[in-house]
Design a protein around this motif. Structure first.
Motif, PDB file in Angstrom:
ATOM      1  N   LYS A  56       5.820   6.063   6.021  1.00  0.00           N
ATOM      2  CA  LYS A  56       6.703   4.969   6.441  1.00  0.00           C
ATOM      3  C   LYS A  56       5.929   3.651   6.549  1.00  0.00           C
ATOM      4  O   LYS A  56       6.404   2.610   6.083  1.00  0.00           O
ATOM      5  CB  LYS A  56       7.353   5.303   7.778  1.00  0.00           C
ATOM      6  N   ILE A  57       4.744   3.696   7.121  1.00  0.00           N
ATOM      7  CA  ILE A  57       3.930   2.481   7.261  1.00  0.00           C
ATOM      8  C   ILE A  57       3.574   1.927   5.888  1.00  0.00           C
ATOM      9  O   ILE A  57       3.679   0.723   5.640  1.00  0.00           O
ATOM     10  CB  ILE A  57       2.662   2.769   8.091  1.00  0.00           C
ATOM     11  N   ILE A  58       3.186   2.811   4.980  1.00  0.00           N
ATOM     12  CA  ILE A  58       2.833   2.378   3.623  1.00  0.00           C
ATOM     13  C   ILE A  58       4.045   1.770   2.925  1.00  0.00           C
ATOM     14  O   ILE A  58       3.941   0.721   2.283  1.00  0.00           O
ATOM     15  CB  ILE A  58       2.260   3.563   2.805  1.00  0.00           C
ATOM     16  N   ASN A  59       5.202   2.421   3.046  1.00  0.00           N
ATOM     17  CA  ASN A  59       6.419   1.882   2.427  1.00  0.00           C
ATOM     18  C   ASN A  59       6.748   0.503   2.976  1.00  0.00           C
ATOM     19  O   ASN A  59       7.139  -0.393   2.225  1.00  0.00           O
ATOM     20  CB  ASN A  59       7.604   2.821   2.646  1.00  0.00           C
ATOM     21  N   ASP A  60       6.597   0.334   4.294  1.00  0.00           N
ATOM     22  CA  ASP A  60       6.892  -0.956   4.916  1.00  0.00           C
ATOM     23  C   ASP A  60       5.951  -2.057   4.419  1.00  0.00           C
ATOM     24  O   ASP A  60       6.322  -3.226   4.386  1.00  0.00           O
ATOM     25  CB  ASP A  60       6.822  -0.853   6.442  1.00  0.00           C
ATOM     26  N   LYS A  61       4.727  -1.684   4.027  1.00  0.00           N
ATOM     27  CA  LYS A  61       3.761  -2.655   3.523  1.00  0.00           C
ATOM     28  C   LYS A  61       4.009  -2.994   2.052  1.00  0.00           C
ATOM     29  O   LYS A  61       3.437  -3.937   1.528  1.00  0.00           O
ATOM     30  CB  LYS A  61       2.329  -2.136   3.696  1.00  0.00           C
ATOM     31  N   ASN A  62       4.832  -2.173   1.377  1.00  0.00           N
ATOM     32  CA  ASN A  62       5.200  -2.433  -0.013  1.00  0.00           C
ATOM     33  C   ASN A  62       3.975  -2.518  -0.935  1.00  0.00           C
ATOM     34  O   ASN A  62       3.886  -3.422  -1.766  1.00  0.00           O
ATOM     35  CB  ASN A  62       6.041  -3.705  -0.098  1.00  0.00           C
ATOM     36  N   LEU A  63       3.037  -1.579  -0.766  1.00  0.00           N
ATOM     37  CA  LEU A  63       1.813  -1.569  -1.564  1.00  0.00           C
ATOM     38  C   LEU A  63       1.986  -0.736  -2.831  1.00  0.00           C
ATOM     39  O   LEU A  63       2.760   0.208  -2.858  1.00  0.00           O
ATOM     40  CB  LEU A  63       0.656  -0.985  -0.744  1.00  0.00           C
TER      41      LEU A  63
ATOM     42  N   GLN B 273       0.303   1.948  -5.632  1.00  0.00           N
ATOM     43  CA  GLN B 273      -0.544   3.130  -5.424  1.00  0.00           C
ATOM     44  C   GLN B 273      -2.029   2.793  -5.459  1.00  0.00           C
ATOM     45  O   GLN B 273      -2.805   3.338  -4.681  1.00  0.00           O
ATOM     46  CB  GLN B 273      -0.209   4.223  -6.438  1.00  0.00           C
ATOM     47  N   ARG B 274      -2.427   1.916  -6.354  1.00  0.00           N
ATOM     48  CA  ARG B 274      -3.835   1.515  -6.446  1.00  0.00           C
ATOM     49  C   ARG B 274      -4.283   0.885  -5.138  1.00  0.00           C
ATOM     50  O   ARG B 274      -5.366   1.158  -4.626  1.00  0.00           O
ATOM     51  CB  ARG B 274      -4.018   0.556  -7.627  1.00  0.00           C
ATOM     52  N   GLU B 275      -3.433   0.025  -4.564  1.00  0.00           N
ATOM     53  CA  GLU B 275      -3.752  -0.645  -3.304  1.00  0.00           C
ATOM     54  C   GLU B 275      -3.788   0.353  -2.143  1.00  0.00           C
ATOM     55  O   GLU B 275      -4.663   0.269  -1.276  1.00  0.00           O
ATOM     56  CB  GLU B 275      -2.711  -1.731  -3.007  1.00  0.00           C
ATOM     57  N   ILE B 276      -2.864   1.307  -2.154  1.00  0.00           N
ATOM     58  CA  ILE B 276      -2.841   2.338  -1.111  1.00  0.00           C
ATOM     59  C   ILE B 276      -4.135   3.140  -1.151  1.00  0.00           C
ATOM     60  O   ILE B 276      -4.751   3.393  -0.120  1.00  0.00           O
ATOM     61  CB  ILE B 276      -1.627   3.270  -1.296  1.00  0.00           C
ATOM     62  N   GLY B 277      -4.551   3.525  -2.347  1.00  0.00           N
ATOM     63  CA  GLY B 277      -5.789   4.282  -2.510  1.00  0.00           C
ATOM     64  C   GLY B 277      -6.981   3.527  -1.957  1.00  0.00           C
ATOM     65  O   GLY B 277      -7.846   4.108  -1.293  1.00  0.00           O
ATOM     66  N   ALA B 278      -7.037   2.229  -2.208  1.00  0.00           N
ATOM     67  CA  ALA B 278      -8.147   1.408  -1.715  1.00  0.00           C
ATOM     68  C   ALA B 278      -8.129   1.335  -0.193  1.00  0.00           C
ATOM     69  O   ALA B 278      -9.175   1.456   0.453  1.00  0.00           O
ATOM     70  CB  ALA B 278      -8.076   0.010  -2.322  1.00  0.00           C
ATOM     71  N   VAL B 279      -6.960   1.152   0.397  1.00  0.00           N
ATOM     72  CA  VAL B 279      -6.854   1.056   1.862  1.00  0.00           C
ATOM     73  C   VAL B 279      -7.214   2.386   2.520  1.00  0.00           C
ATOM     74  O   VAL B 279      -7.949   2.421   3.505  1.00  0.00           O
ATOM     75  CB  VAL B 279      -5.423   0.627   2.280  1.00  0.00           C
ATOM     76  N   LEU B 280      -6.705   3.483   1.966  1.00  0.00           N
ATOM     77  CA  LEU B 280      -6.907   4.797   2.581  1.00  0.00           C
ATOM     78  C   LEU B 280      -8.209   5.475   2.153  1.00  0.00           C
ATOM     79  O   LEU B 280      -8.609   6.475   2.747  1.00  0.00           O
ATOM     80  CB  LEU B 280      -5.724   5.719   2.261  1.00  0.00           C
ATOM     81  N   GLY B 281      -8.842   4.944   1.115  1.00  0.00           N
ATOM     82  CA  GLY B 281     -10.098   5.534   0.639  1.00  0.00           C
ATOM     83  C   GLY B 281      -9.899   6.854  -0.081  1.00  0.00           C
ATOM     84  O   GLY B 281     -10.715   7.762   0.041  1.00  0.00           O
ATOM     85  N   ILE B 282      -8.795   6.954  -0.840  1.00  0.00           N
ATOM     86  CA  ILE B 282      -8.514   8.190  -1.582  1.00  0.00           C
ATOM     87  C   ILE B 282      -8.167   7.855  -3.028  1.00  0.00           C
ATOM     88  O   ILE B 282      -7.852   6.716  -3.365  1.00  0.00           O
ATOM     89  CB  ILE B 282      -7.350   8.991  -0.945  1.00  0.00           C
ATOM     90  N   ALA B 283      -8.237   8.875  -3.884  1.00  0.00           N
ATOM     91  CA  ALA B 283      -7.917   8.717  -5.304  1.00  0.00           C
ATOM     92  C   ALA B 283      -6.421   8.510  -5.489  1.00  0.00           C
ATOM     93  O   ALA B 283      -5.612   8.922  -4.647  1.00  0.00           O
ATOM     94  CB  ALA B 283      -8.364   9.959  -6.075  1.00  0.00           C
ATOM     95  N   GLN B 284      -6.059   7.898  -6.600  1.00  0.00           N
ATOM     96  CA  GLN B 284      -4.656   7.626  -6.878  1.00  0.00           C
ATOM     97  C   GLN B 284      -3.846   8.920  -6.947  1.00  0.00           C
ATOM     98  O   GLN B 284      -2.684   8.953  -6.545  1.00  0.00           O
ATOM     99  CB  GLN B 284      -4.500   6.822  -8.160  1.00  0.00           C
ATOM    100  N   SER B 285      -4.454  10.012  -7.450  1.00  0.00           N
ATOM    101  CA  SER B 285      -3.726  11.291  -7.498  1.00  0.00           C
ATOM    102  C   SER B 285      -3.382  11.774  -6.091  1.00  0.00           C
ATOM    103  O   SER B 285      -2.305  12.331  -5.858  1.00  0.00           O
ATOM    104  CB  SER B 285      -4.537  12.349  -8.249  1.00  0.00           C
ATOM    105  N   ASP B 286      -4.287  11.536  -5.136  1.00  0.00           N
ATOM    106  CA  ASP B 286      -4.000  11.902  -3.746  1.00  0.00           C
ATOM    107  C   ASP B 286      -2.919  11.004  -3.151  1.00  0.00           C
ATOM    108  O   ASP B 286      -2.112  11.459  -2.346  1.00  0.00           O
ATOM    109  CB  ASP B 286      -5.262  11.845  -2.890  1.00  0.00           C
ATOM    110  N   VAL B 287      -2.909   9.745  -3.546  1.00  0.00           N
ATOM    111  CA  VAL B 287      -1.849   8.831  -3.103  1.00  0.00           C
ATOM    112  C   VAL B 287      -0.506   9.372  -3.568  1.00  0.00           C
ATOM    113  O   VAL B 287       0.468   9.389  -2.807  1.00  0.00           O
ATOM    114  CB  VAL B 287      -2.069   7.397  -3.639  1.00  0.00           C
ATOM    115  N   SER B 288      -0.438   9.841  -4.802  1.00  0.00           N
ATOM    116  CA  SER B 288       0.799  10.396  -5.344  1.00  0.00           C
ATOM    117  C   SER B 288       1.268  11.586  -4.505  1.00  0.00           C
ATOM    118  O   SER B 288       2.448  11.689  -4.171  1.00  0.00           O
ATOM    119  CB  SER B 288       0.585  10.819  -6.796  1.00  0.00           C
ATOM    120  N   HIS B 289       0.357  12.471  -4.143  1.00  0.00           N
ATOM    121  CA  HIS B 289       0.711  13.625  -3.296  1.00  0.00           C
ATOM    122  C   HIS B 289       1.242  13.151  -1.948  1.00  0.00           C
ATOM    123  O   HIS B 289       2.252  13.661  -1.460  1.00  0.00           O
ATOM    124  CB  HIS B 289      -0.493  14.542  -3.088  1.00  0.00           C
ATOM    125  N   LEU B 290       0.573  12.178  -1.374  1.00  0.00           N
ATOM    126  CA  LEU B 290       0.979  11.643  -0.075  1.00  0.00           C
ATOM    127  C   LEU B 290       2.376  11.036  -0.149  1.00  0.00           C
ATOM    128  O   LEU B 290       3.243  11.317   0.684  1.00  0.00           O
ATOM    129  CB  LEU B 290      -0.038  10.595   0.400  1.00  0.00           C
TER     130      LEU B 290
END
Length: 103
Positions: A33-40, A42-59
């Motif tokens: 929900k927090i990520i959706n509210d930030k409108n990021l 996937q590449r940006e989410i991965g950078a913020v969370l410190g995970i690979a884009q494939s993990d962002v997709s799972h999340l």
């Protein structure tokens, strides 16, 4: 014929560690929900969370069981969220673990 659920789908399915699975799903949903509210993106989410884009997709697809509770809590820290743990006596009929998202 309908049967009323307990509020924990994992317990209703008879899964082992259902309380932990439910808590992890609730924390994962908060992260989502927090990520959706930030409108990021996937590449940006991965950078913020410190995970690979494939993990962002799972999340983002709700596969929270792929992450430990500690990892999900780390995501909240990286999203600049404070996590408070409150310990209280258990009462009959209530869940052992509850997660809430403050606005």
């Amino acid at each position: 014929k309908f049967e009323e659920g307990s509020g924990n789908v994992f317990a209703d399915l008879g899964l082992k560690d259902s309380d932990e699975l439910y808590a992890r799903a609730q924390i994962g949903f908060c992260v989502h929900k927090i990520i959706n509210d930030k409108n990021l993106k996937q590449r940006e989410i991965g950078a913020v969370l410190g995970i690979a884009q494939s993990d962002v997709s799972h999340l983002m697809n709700g596969h929270y069981s792929r992450f430990t509770t500690d990892k999900l809590l780390d995501f909240l820290k990286r999203l600049d969220r404070k996590v408070t743990i409150r310990i209280a006596p258990h009462k009959a009929g209530e869940p052992y673990q509850e997660i809430s998202l403050a606005s």
